[in-house]
Write a protein that holds these residues in place. Structure first.
Motif, PDB file in Angstrom:
ATOM      1  N   GLY A 208      17.195  -9.953 -16.817  1.00 30.49           N
ATOM      2  CA  GLY A 208      16.606 -11.276 -16.929  1.00 30.49           C
ATOM      3  C   GLY A 208      15.418 -11.548 -16.050  1.00 30.49           C
ATOM      4  O   GLY A 208      14.853 -12.653 -16.114  1.00 30.49           O
ATOM      5  N   ALA A 209      15.012 -10.609 -15.207  1.00 33.08           N
ATOM      6  CA  ALA A 209      13.812 -10.840 -14.390  1.00 33.08           C
ATOM      7  C   ALA A 209      12.618 -11.090 -15.311  1.00 33.08           C
ATOM      8  O   ALA A 209      12.400 -10.361 -16.279  1.00 33.08           O
ATOM      9  N   ASP A 210      11.858 -12.125 -14.996  1.00 32.96           N
ATOM     10  CA  ASP A 210      10.736 -12.519 -15.842  1.00 32.96           C
ATOM     11  C   ASP A 210       9.434 -11.819 -15.467  1.00 32.96           C
ATOM     12  O   ASP A 210       8.434 -11.941 -16.181  1.00 32.96           O
ATOM     13  N   GLY A 211       9.441 -11.111 -14.339  1.00 28.04           N
ATOM     14  CA  GLY A 211       8.245 -10.409 -13.928  1.00 28.04           C
ATOM     15  C   GLY A 211       8.489  -9.640 -12.652  1.00 28.04           C
ATOM     16  O   GLY A 211       9.566  -9.725 -12.042  1.00 28.04           O
ATOM     17  N   VAL A 212       7.488  -8.863 -12.254  1.00 33.25           N
ATOM     18  CA  VAL A 212       7.559  -8.131 -10.989  1.00 33.25           C
ATOM     19  C   VAL A 212       6.279  -8.379 -10.209  1.00 33.25           C
ATOM     20  O   VAL A 212       5.186  -8.506 -10.776  1.00 33.25           O
ATOM     21  N   ARG A 213       6.428  -8.488  -8.910  1.00 33.90           N
ATOM     22  CA  ARG A 213       5.295  -8.515  -8.001  1.00 33.90           C
ATOM     23  C   ARG A 213       5.167  -7.102  -7.445  1.00 33.90           C
ATOM     24  O   ARG A 213       6.146  -6.505  -6.982  1.00 33.90           O
ATOM     25  N   ILE A 214       3.958  -6.532  -7.494  1.00 32.08           N
ATOM     26  CA  ILE A 214       3.736  -5.129  -7.155  1.00 32.08           C
ATOM     27  C   ILE A 214       3.120  -5.049  -5.766  1.00 32.08           C
ATOM     28  O   ILE A 214       1.966  -5.436  -5.555  1.00 32.08           O
ATOM     29  N   ASP A 215       3.881  -4.545  -4.823  1.00 28.80           N
ATOM     30  CA  ASP A 215       3.449  -4.462  -3.432  1.00 28.80           C
ATOM     31  C   ASP A 215       2.388  -3.379  -3.246  1.00 28.80           C
ATOM     32  O   ASP A 215       2.477  -2.304  -3.861  1.00 28.80           O
ATOM     33  N   SER A 216       1.385  -3.663  -2.405  1.00 34.43           N
ATOM     34  CA  SER A 216       0.353  -2.665  -2.055  1.00 34.43           C
ATOM     35  C   SER A 216      -0.136  -1.928  -3.300  1.00 34.43           C
ATOM     36  O   SER A 216      -0.184  -0.693  -3.345  1.00 34.43           O
ATOM     37  N   ALA A 217      -0.523  -2.709  -4.313  1.00 41.34           N
ATOM     38  CA  ALA A 217      -0.755  -2.151  -5.641  1.00 41.34           C
ATOM     39  C   ALA A 217      -1.926  -1.194  -5.718  1.00 41.34           C
ATOM     40  O   ALA A 217      -2.017  -0.402  -6.672  1.00 41.34           O
ATOM     41  N   THR A 218      -2.834  -1.217  -4.752  1.00 43.24           N
ATOM     42  CA  THR A 218      -4.003  -0.330  -4.817  1.00 43.24           C
ATOM     43  C   THR A 218      -3.737   1.053  -4.232  1.00 43.24           C
ATOM     44  O   THR A 218      -4.599   1.926  -4.305  1.00 43.24           O
ATOM     45  N   MET A 219      -2.551   1.302  -3.673  1.00 43.97           N
ATOM     46  CA  MET A 219      -2.373   2.471  -2.812  1.00 43.97           C
ATOM     47  C   MET A 219      -1.569   3.658  -3.366  1.00 43.97           C
ATOM     48  O   MET A 219      -1.585   4.725  -2.752  1.00 43.97           O
ATOM     49  N   PRO A 220      -0.827   3.561  -4.462  1.00 44.68           N
ATOM     50  CA  PRO A 220       0.019   4.699  -4.854  1.00 44.68           C
ATOM     51  C   PRO A 220      -0.729   5.998  -5.154  1.00 44.68           C
ATOM     52  O   PRO A 220      -0.232   7.086  -4.852  1.00 44.68           O
ATOM     53  N   ALA A 221      -1.904   5.932  -5.770  1.00 42.40           N
ATOM     54  CA  ALA A 221      -2.622   7.162  -6.132  1.00 42.40           C
ATOM     55  C   ALA A 221      -3.357   7.726  -4.915  1.00 42.40           C
ATOM     56  O   ALA A 221      -4.017   6.996  -4.181  1.00 42.40           O
ATOM     57  N   LYS A 222      -3.241   9.034  -4.703  1.00 44.37           N
ATOM     58  CA  LYS A 222      -3.871   9.706  -3.562  1.00 44.37           C
ATOM     59  C   LYS A 222      -4.773  10.842  -4.057  1.00 44.37           C
ATOM     60  O   LYS A 222      -4.516  11.464  -5.095  1.00 44.37           O
ATOM     61  N   ASP A 223      -5.798  11.127  -3.302  1.00 40.13           N
ATOM     62  CA  ASP A 223      -6.589  12.324  -3.539  1.00 40.13           C
ATOM     63  C   ASP A 223      -5.718  13.522  -3.172  1.00 40.13           C
ATOM     64  O   ASP A 223      -5.316  13.671  -2.022  1.00 40.13           O
ATOM     65  N   PRO A 224      -5.389  14.392  -4.133  1.00 41.14           N
ATOM     66  CA  PRO A 224      -4.478  15.501  -3.827  1.00 41.14           C
ATOM     67  C   PRO A 224      -5.000  16.457  -2.769  1.00 41.14           C
ATOM     68  O   PRO A 224      -4.220  17.192  -2.155  1.00 41.14           O
ATOM     69  N   ALA A 225      -6.305  16.437  -2.494  1.00 41.04           N
ATOM     70  CA  ALA A 225      -6.855  17.291  -1.443  1.00 41.04           C
ATOM     71  C   ALA A 225      -6.577  16.743  -0.051  1.00 41.04           C
ATOM     72  O   ALA A 225      -6.762  17.462   0.939  1.00 41.04           O
ATOM     73  N   LEU A 226      -6.152  15.469   0.028  1.00 42.72           N
ATOM     74  CA  LEU A 226      -5.842  14.826   1.315  1.00 42.72           C
ATOM     75  C   LEU A 226      -6.964  15.037   2.337  1.00 42.72           C
ATOM     76  O   LEU A 226      -6.730  15.498   3.457  1.00 42.72           O
ATOM     77  N   PRO A 227      -8.193  14.657   1.991  1.00 44.45           N
ATOM     78  CA  PRO A 227      -9.316  14.889   2.910  1.00 44.45           C
ATOM     79  C   PRO A 227      -9.281  13.949   4.107  1.00 44.45           C
ATOM     80  O   PRO A 227      -8.699  12.862   4.049  1.00 44.45           O
ATOM     81  N   ASP A 228      -9.925  14.354   5.187  1.00 41.15           N
ATOM     82  CA  ASP A 228     -10.092  13.449   6.319  1.00 41.15           C
ATOM     83  C   ASP A 228     -10.874  12.216   5.858  1.00 41.15           C
ATOM     84  O   ASP A 228     -11.684  12.276   4.937  1.00 41.15           O
ATOM     85  N   PHE A 229     -10.615  11.103   6.549  1.00 42.65           N
ATOM     86  CA  PHE A 229     -11.320   9.869   6.199  1.00 42.65           C
ATOM     87  C   PHE A 229     -11.635   9.107   7.476  1.00 42.65           C
ATOM     88  O   PHE A 229     -11.224   7.978   7.679  1.00 42.65           O
ATOM     89  N   GLY A 230     -12.361   9.760   8.349  1.00 45.19           N
ATOM     90  CA  GLY A 230     -12.736   9.150   9.617  1.00 45.19           C
ATOM     91  C   GLY A 230     -13.928   8.236   9.477  1.00 45.19           C
ATOM     92  O   GLY A 230     -14.383   7.941   8.353  1.00 45.19           O
ATOM     93  N   PRO A 231     -14.491   7.782  10.596  1.00 45.32           N
ATOM     94  CA  PRO A 231     -15.599   6.823  10.546  1.00 45.32           C
ATOM     95  C   PRO A 231     -16.855   7.359   9.872  1.00 45.32           C
ATOM     96  O   PRO A 231     -17.685   6.576   9.409  1.00 45.32           O
ATOM     97  N   ASP A 232     -17.006   8.675   9.782  1.00 47.76           N
ATOM     98  CA  ASP A 232     -18.202   9.245   9.167  1.00 47.76           C
ATOM     99  C   ASP A 232     -18.002   9.637   7.710  1.00 47.76           C
ATOM    100  O   ASP A 232     -18.892  10.213   7.081  1.00 47.76           O
ATOM    101  N   ALA A 233     -16.825   9.313   7.165  1.00 45.50           N
ATOM    102  CA  ALA A 233     -16.534   9.716   5.791  1.00 45.50           C
ATOM    103  C   ALA A 233     -17.327   8.879   4.792  1.00 45.50           C
ATOM    104  O   ALA A 233     -17.732   7.745   5.075  1.00 45.50           O
TER     105      ALA A 233
END
Length: 552
Positions: A208-233
């Motif tokens: 009976g839930a009428d909807g879902v709220r999706i937490d941190s919705a922008t974050m599930p997909a990752k770059d599979p190479a897992l590159p560094d992302f420091g201040p110079d990236a």
């Protein structure tokens, strides 16, 4: 069972709904253990229906070790014992529906608890096991793998990687957690992760839930190479925020939601500065709506608010989605406090802890902000306790603080406990009716004694109280035809610091954010004003006041 209650309801109810966020741990304690629960919520469903909201959004109520207040989910198909049982949740949904209230549940796709069966299996299986592909396990860098696989940092402070130990006790692989170490990130490239979450959605939609709220919705997909992302990236594409691949997830969820005779709503927590990228989540085959954080973050300033309102309406119109308006939630400083400060904007960093606050001014502005919100086209979110005029509790003893942000930053960021203090319902001393008489434990966070004048009981029926004001505003909004639909037109600019617009035929809203009174338009009657002194015979709108007007 799930669809009978809403046969006469608008199919797209979320377009102009008022949705009330229930933070279960702090709403109402039914069994006296100091922690809010489903029994407490069920007892107060009539209060919520009487308030005049259309739907209830529940922060996570699932089985969890509570390392991050339930956002570390161990099992989506069980209710946490601190809150109750699955049977009680099903009863709550049915009782809410009988009162005309929709139910939205929280889903956290980025991560699960480290106590989740999948993660426990992955730890036990060891490097190279299939179970580890459900997460992001990697060997470390440097001599003997002693350094994290990359430079990513946790949202809660510190490295986003924790090292495991092998069965023989030797240091092992590292795993990714963009939040707390107790919240390992899921690998959405694995089909099993996708299938499981779709199964979870069906589980709650079927109940009976009428909807879902999706937490941190922008974050599930990752770059599979897992590159560094420091201040110079390079600034784009980001390795784990707002990647194009994430939209595949929500297209599949939308197809599932639309497969029900009464389609379910998908509502995203989308923190993005770029309005075009934000709108991508609201395309017709993705989410139905998303939180408007630009508006929440905006200072109490007419020019700034007008820019945000224009940008919001334009971004949503481009994809045919309804705008949303929100002032507070479980992650941010309550707006009565924010609006009483010299700097009225909100920033996640440090939260202006103990900055001088004029609560009388903040309350006045909060009342004005409510009428402004409710007059704008779209959907409005309320956070539990704002209808009582509650403020941020900033003097919680360090020993009682529970937010992982506080602990992972060594107290430099006090975290979010101050907006999560249990609600005051009745009486003149803590626990203020939050727990029943004879409770075995105090509320899980201490309540200010000053809240005696702010309980629901103390405000019930009292002219001019915040609760009375909320009830009246929501009642008038429901009955005002001009406040439905997308019609919106700015009035010609008049006095500096004043926002004015029309909705429908003859209805207008005037918000005075300046420091001085301004004339009310001739030939208009005041329908409702945030200042109770504004009414018949009054020809000026005071500072920090909003009025709803009807042209004669």
């Amino acid at each position: 069972m799930a669809d009978q209650h809403a046969a006469a309801e608008p199919a797209e109810w979320w377009r102009d709904a008022v949705i009330y966020q229930v933070y279960p741990r702090s709403f109402a304690d039914g069994d006296g253990d100091g922690i809010g629960d489903l029994t407490g919520v069920r007892d107060r469903l009539p209060y919520l229906a009487d308030l005049g909201v259309n739907a209830l959004w529940f922060s996570p109520w699932y089985a969890s070790p509570q390392a991050d207040a339930g956002y570390d989910v161990a099992d989506y198909r069980r209710i946490d014992p601190a809150f109750g049982t699955l049977e009680q949740a099903e009863a709550l949904i049915a009782e809410a529906h009988a009162l005309g209230l929709k139910i939205i549940v929280d889903v956290v796709p980025n991560h699960v608890s480290d106590r989740h069966a999948w993660f426990q299996e992955a730890l036990a299986a060891g490097p190279g096991a299939e179970a580890r592909d459900l997460f992001w396990f990697r060997a470390g860098r440097g001599p003997h793998g002693a350094l994290p696989p990359n430079d990513w940092q946790s949202v809660f402070g510190g490295p986003a990687w924790t090292r495991t130990r092998n069965r023989d006790g030797a240091p092992g692989e590292w795993y990714l957690h963009l939040f707390a170490p107790e919240q390992p990130d899921l690998n959405w490239n694995n089909a099993k992760v996708r299938e499981e979450h779709e199964s979870v959605l069906r589980f709650w939609f079927d109940r009976g839930a009428d909807g879902v709220r999706i937490d941190s919705a922008t974050m599930p997909a990752k770059d599979p190479a897992l590159p560094d992302f420091g201040p110079d990236a390079s600034p784009a594409p980001h390795p784990y925020i707002d990647r194009d691949e994430v939209h595949e997830i929500y297209r599949a969820w939308r197809a599932l939601a639309d497969s029900y005779p009464r389609p379910r709503a998908l509502i995203g927590e989308v923190w993005l500065a770029d309005p075009k990228r934000f709108a991508h989540y609201l395309r017709p085959d993705e989410m139905h709506s998303a939180f408007n954080f630009d508006y929440l973050n905006c200072p109490w300033d007419a020019a700034a608010l007008r820019r945000v309102i224009d940008a919001t309406l334009a971004a949503h119109a481009s994809v045919g989605a309804p705008a949303t308006w929100v002032l507070s939630n479980h992650d941010v400083t309550r707006h009565v406090t924010r609006y009483g400060r010299a700097d009225t904007s909100f920033g996640l960093s440090l939260r202006q802890h103990k900055a001088p606050t004029d609560l009388e001014l903040g309350t006045r502005r909060a009342r004005a902000a409510l009428l402004l919100d409710l007059a704008l086209p779209g959907c409005v979110y309320l956070y539990q306790g704002e209808e009582l005029g509650l403020w941020e509790v900033e003097d919680i003893p360090d020993a009682l603080r529970q937010d992982p942000i506080f602990h992972r930053t060594g107290g430099t960021d006090i975290g979010r406990d101050g907006c999560r203090v249990p609600l005051p319902w009745s009486g003149d001393a803590p626990p203020f009716g939050f727990s029943p008489a004879g409770a075995s434990a105090p509320p899980w966070l201490p309540q200010p004694r000053q809240w005696a004048a702010y309980t629901a009981q103390a405000q019930d029926g009292r002219p001019g109280s915040m609760l009375t004001f909320y009830r009246e505003a929501l009642r008038l909004r429901r009955g005002e035809a001009g406040l439905r639909g997308a019609d919106f037109r700015w009035l010609p600019e008049g006095s500096p610091g004043v926002l004015g617009f029309t909705r429908g035929d003859g209805f207008s809203c005037l918000a005075n954010l300046s420091g001085a009174p301004v004339p009310l338009p001739a030939g208009a009657d005041v329908v409702l004003a945030s200042d109770p002194g504004v009414g018949p015979g009054v020809d000026e709108l005071p500072a920090d006041t909003t009025a709803w007007l009807r042209q004669r």
